[in-house]
Motif scaffolding. Structure first.
Motif, PDB file in Angstrom:
ATOM      1  N   PHE A   5       0.859  -1.176   0.000  1.00  0.00           N
ATOM      2  CA  PHE A   5       0.000   0.000   0.000  1.00  0.00           C
ATOM      3  C   PHE A   5       0.895   1.225   0.000  1.00  0.00           C
ATOM      4  CE2 PHE A   5      -1.856   3.527   2.385  1.00  0.00           C
ATOM      5  CZ  PHE A   5      -3.047   3.719   1.702  1.00  0.00           C
ATOM      6  N   GLU A   7       0.907   5.237   0.327  1.00  0.00           N
ATOM      7  CA  GLU A   7       0.084   6.369   0.744  1.00  0.00           C
ATOM      8  C   GLU A   7       0.257   7.541  -0.219  1.00  0.00           C
ATOM      9  OE1 GLU A   7      -1.418   7.894   4.914  1.00  0.00           O
ATOM     10  OE2 GLU A   7       0.736   8.229   4.714  1.00  0.00           O
ATOM     11  N   THR A  14       6.198   9.679   0.091  1.00  0.00           N
ATOM     12  CA  THR A  14       5.185   8.665   0.380  1.00  0.00           C
ATOM     13  C   THR A  14       5.749   7.651   1.359  1.00  0.00           C
ATOM     14  OG1 THR A  14       3.630   7.089  -0.622  1.00  0.00           O
ATOM     15  CG2 THR A  14       5.872   7.145  -1.511  1.00  0.00           C
ATOM     16  N   VAL A  44      -4.690  -2.499   9.471  1.00  0.00           N
ATOM     17  CA  VAL A  44      -4.504  -1.126   9.006  1.00  0.00           C
ATOM     18  C   VAL A  44      -5.727  -0.737   8.177  1.00  0.00           C
ATOM     19  CG1 VAL A  44      -3.052   0.436   7.655  1.00  0.00           C
ATOM     20  CG2 VAL A  44      -2.001  -1.468   8.928  1.00  0.00           C
ATOM     21  N   CYS A  46      -7.249   2.171   5.626  1.00  0.00           N
ATOM     22  CA  CYS A  46      -6.870   3.293   4.776  1.00  0.00           C
ATOM     23  C   CYS A  46      -8.081   3.730   3.955  1.00  0.00           C
ATOM     24  CB  CYS A  46      -5.734   2.912   3.827  1.00  0.00           C
ATOM     25  SG  CYS A  46      -4.283   2.228   4.660  1.00  0.00           S
ATOM     26  N   VAL A  50      -5.032   7.114   2.096  1.00  0.00           N
ATOM     27  CA  VAL A  50      -4.447   7.703   3.306  1.00  0.00           C
ATOM     28  C   VAL A  50      -4.680   6.769   4.495  1.00  0.00           C
ATOM     29  CG1 VAL A  50      -4.429   9.687   4.865  1.00  0.00           C
ATOM     30  CG2 VAL A  50      -4.890  10.018   2.421  1.00  0.00           C
ATOM     31  N   VAL A  51      -3.619   6.507   5.272  1.00  0.00           N
ATOM     32  CA  VAL A  51      -3.751   5.697   6.477  1.00  0.00           C
ATOM     33  C   VAL A  51      -4.623   6.436   7.486  1.00  0.00           C
ATOM     34  CG1 VAL A  51      -2.528   4.683   8.440  1.00  0.00           C
ATOM     35  CG2 VAL A  51      -1.525   4.555   6.153  1.00  0.00           C
ATOM     36  N   GLN A  52      -5.677   5.756   7.967  1.00  0.00           N
ATOM     37  CA  GLN A  52      -6.565   6.344   8.963  1.00  0.00           C
ATOM     38  C   GLN A  52      -6.213   5.890  10.379  1.00  0.00           C
ATOM     39  OE1 GLN A  52      -9.046   8.647   7.973  1.00  0.00           O
ATOM     40  NE2 GLN A  52      -7.898   8.410   6.060  1.00  0.00           N
ATOM     41  N   THR A  54      -4.251   2.291  12.701  1.00  0.00           N
ATOM     42  CA  THR A  54      -3.687   0.948  12.726  1.00  0.00           C
ATOM     43  C   THR A  54      -3.785   0.404  14.150  1.00  0.00           C
ATOM     44  OG1 THR A  54      -1.366   1.194  13.424  1.00  0.00           O
ATOM     45  CG2 THR A  54      -1.924   1.886  11.171  1.00  0.00           C
ATOM     46  N   THR A 157     -11.212  13.689  10.813  1.00  0.00           N
ATOM     47  CA  THR A 157     -10.272  13.506   9.717  1.00  0.00           C
ATOM     48  C   THR A 157      -9.585  14.842   9.447  1.00  0.00           C
ATOM     49  OG1 THR A 157     -12.004  14.009   8.120  1.00  0.00           O
ATOM     50  CG2 THR A 157     -11.685  11.690   8.694  1.00  0.00           C
ATOM     51  N   THR A 222       2.641   5.949  12.071  1.00  0.00           N
ATOM     52  CA  THR A 222       2.084   5.809  10.727  1.00  0.00           C
ATOM     53  C   THR A 222       1.448   7.089  10.190  1.00  0.00           C
ATOM     54  OG1 THR A 222       0.097   4.821  11.723  1.00  0.00           O
ATOM     55  CG2 THR A 222       1.739   3.321  10.803  1.00  0.00           C
ATOM     56  N   TYR A 223       1.509   8.190  10.940  1.00  0.00           N
ATOM     57  CA  TYR A 223       1.076   9.482  10.406  1.00  0.00           C
ATOM     58  C   TYR A 223       2.317  10.201   9.907  1.00  0.00           C
ATOM     59  CZ  TYR A 223      -3.463   8.624  12.599  1.00  0.00           C
ATOM     60  OH  TYR A 223      -4.676   8.081  12.959  1.00  0.00           O
TER      61      TYR A 223
END
Length: 282
Positions: A5, A7, A14, A44, A46, A50-52, A54, A157, A222-223
């Motif tokens: 994946f 992002e 990325t 995870v 997404c 975009v990762v939301q 995990t 978000t 992960t952000y």
């Protein structure tokens, strides 16, 4: 070969996460939602590239947005969560036994989806009798409700699309209307190294309603882009200056189990680097 994946949040750089097993994927003209397993971060989720959230690092985000304002307040009885459909924020707020939590989520299907696919986030919070789940628009709720809250947590978000209304001066003014005297609002406020305008905009807009506006920070792996900031707004400037000794007493009295936040870390999280301080302009 392992699928990856990639992002797409930032055009300049990325990050990639290995998709060891895809558990759910809904790609349509409206959205691209995927949940997969990753050896490091567990499940995870997404949305639109975009990762939301995990399973591996969600506790950092949820603990910092929930426990910092509740324990800084020192006598919170009522907490309002705007958003937070995965249930992680409710889980942490409900660790405080004397607190009643109202959670306002715009889409009930999000709650049902996360119960099924991310059950470890809520960990039974939706069955807690001290949780009042309201399915409605959060901005509408704070404009119309007669209820009052000691702490308001905006678990939103980024300010893109439907989430943009939760970053407006009007919304912040409505939150102020819903607070008890000496109450505090905290917000998800992005990663300032790559989203600097979010700090400036929030500082200005919150400042229209509150006398003490600041930010605190934490590193959520992960952000992308470094430490993320959390917005802080109240009319009681002493709340972000509670001595560590007093925080230690409050943490002990609350009897909460945390994996990330500590009294020392809470106090230190309000110390900001000059890169962030320079963004706090009117």
């Amino acid at each position: 070969m392992t699928d990856w994946f990639q992002e797409t949040l930032h055009p300049e750089f990325t990050q990639g996460l290995s998709m060891d097993k895809v558990l759910y994927h809904d790609k349509s003209d409206l959205q691209d939602l995927i949940i997969f397993e990753n050896a490091r971060f567990g499940r995870v989720m997404c949305l639109d590239g975009v990762v939301q959230t995990t399973e591996g690092d969600e506790f950092v985000y949820h603990e910092m947005l929930a426990h910092v304002p509740i324990l800084a307040h020192g006598n919170a009885k009522s907490v309002l969560i705007i958003g937070g459909g995965d249930g992680g924020m409710a889980r942490e707020a409900l660790k405080h036994q004397g607190v009643q939590v109202t959670m306002v989520e715009i889409d009930g299907a999000v709650v049902d989806f996360c119960k099924e696919h991310l059950p470890n986030h809520s960990a039974g919070a939706f069955d807690n009798p001290r949780l009042n789940l309201v399915i409605t628009d959060g901005a509408k709720y704070v404009k119309e409700t007669d209820d009052r809250f000691d702490v308001i947590i905006v678990d939103s978000t980024d300010p893109i699309g439907p989430g943009a209304v939760l970053f407006t001066a009007e919304f912040y003014a409505d939150c102020k209307r819903c607070l008890t005297e000496g109450g505090v609002v905290v917000t998800q406020n992005g990663v300032p190294f790559v989203q600097p305008e979010e700090v400036t905009n929030s500082y200005r807009r919150l400042g229209e309603s509150f006398t003490d506006v600041h930010f605190y920070r934490a590193a959520v792996p992960t952000y992308q882009g470094g430490d993320m900031t959390f917005g802080w707004a109240t009319d009681d400037a002493s709340l972000r200056r509670v001595p560590v000794a007093a925080l230690e007493q409050r943490y002990a009295a609350a009897g909460i189990d945390t994996r990330y936040v500590t009294p020392d870390l809470q106090a230190a999280s309000f110390a900001l680097p000059r890169t962030i301080l320079s963004l706090m302009t009117r």
